[in-house]
Write an enzyme that holds these catalytic residues in place. Sequence first.
Site, mmCIF file in Angstrom:
data_model
loop_
_atom_site.group_PDB
_atom_site.id
_atom_site.type_symbol
_atom_site.label_atom_id
_atom_site.label_comp_id
_atom_site.label_asym_id
_atom_site.label_seq_id
_atom_site.Cartn_x
_atom_site.Cartn_y
_atom_site.Cartn_z
ATOM 1 N N ALA A 163 0.878 -1.222 0.003
ATOM 2 C CA ALA A 163 0.109 -0.009 0.054
ATOM 3 C C ALA A 163 0.928 1.283 0.007
ATOM 4 C CB ALA A 163 -0.692 -0.008 1.190
ATOM 5 N N SER A 192 0.858 3.630 2.013
ATOM 6 C CA SER A 192 0.947 4.000 3.136
ATOM 7 C C SER A 192 2.050 3.013 4.051
ATOM 8 C CB SER A 192 -0.241 4.087 4.008
ATOM 9 O OG SER A 192 -0.858 2.728 4.264
ATOM 10 N N TYR A 193 2.553 1.888 3.356
ATOM 11 C CA TYR A 193 3.371 1.012 3.846
ATOM 12 C C TYR A 193 4.872 1.297 3.658
ATOM 13 C CZ TYR A 193 -0.592 -2.232 4.041
ATOM 14 O OH TYR A 193 -1.890 -2.829 4.183
ATOM 15 N N PRO A 194 5.859 1.152 4.449
ATOM 16 C CA PRO A 194 7.068 1.369 4.034
ATOM 17 C C PRO A 194 7.637 0.380 3.246
ATOM 18 C CG PRO A 194 7.248 0.548 6.464
ATOM 19 C CD PRO A 194 5.613 0.611 5.846
ATOM 20 N N SER A 195 6.634 -0.392 2.618
ATOM 21 C CA SER A 195 7.321 -1.770 1.608
ATOM 22 C C SER A 195 7.261 -1.680 0.429
ATOM 23 C CB SER A 195 6.528 -3.024 2.229
ATOM 24 O OG SER A 195 5.057 -3.013 1.884
#
Length: 318
Positions: free
Chosen positions: A51, A53-56
């Site tokens: 996403a 909003s994820y740091p991934s």
Amino acid sequence: MGTAIPEEPLGSTEKSIPLVGFGTVEYPLNEAFKERVLHAIKLGYRHFDTAASYPSEQPLGEALAEALRLGLVKSRDELFITSKLWLTDSYCGRVIPGLQKTLKTLGLEYLDLYLVHFPVSLIPEATYPVKPEDIRPFDYEGVWEEMEKCQELGLTKTIGVSNFTCKKLERLLATAKIPPAVNQVEMNPIWQQKKLREYCKEKGIHFSAFSPLGAVGTNWGHNRVMENEVLKQIAKAKGKTVAQVAIRWVYQQGVSVIVKSFNKERMEQNLDIFDWELSAEELQKIEQIPQYRGSRAEAYLSENGPFRTVEEIWDGEI
């Protein structure tokens, strides 16, 4: 040779979704993240869920590029990549740029599935923790129209939603030209979502489950799944782990499931769910487990709306 994960066609599209996906949300990100993604691909995982909003997003993209370079997958077409529109971009004029930014971060030309992360908006400058004054109503018609454009432009193969109730899906479907292919929501033996599953089935919307084990370790997660006595007894009788029983139960309901572990042993165990099944008696026992919603989304409550109570967020589905 990795596990062959079953797939299911998404509505009237040409895409099929793997019925077990690999979740990548973690704060802070695991130091071995990229190596674990490569290991996941070797095990057979092909669906990776991220996403904005994820740091991934960025390290996932780097790992996928490495997997292609190493020949772990022959082509991008073998992968199924999901990402999500963040709430600060849930406005007319910001949806397409939001997806373009995600694609640039991932280093991809297209997504397989792009989801509206949550049916609420935040002002573009909003940061965490969310301030009540930064919360805005979600523009169902305007945002979804731009999601449809994302699909028409080929930036994503399919579009869908996350955390939508029956009532919110009804509102979206009233004006949608392209119906959502997927609704990704919390589901596990402790929160079985029977009403919402029936509604999605009736409308031809694929149901996808996150937090099959209760999201232990998150700020809203719980250990009610892993500590449940019914699940423990079934696991012991079958020579399986509680996690495997919970994931198999979700899979056996005919929905897809997003699992998440960076532990190599558990990553493998989470795929060991296809060559056995829960009996009718075991399913009946699980069906009688008292229910509890873990994700209540209280961060999006505001005295000025659009949601003043948890009941309003979930339209009484709590």
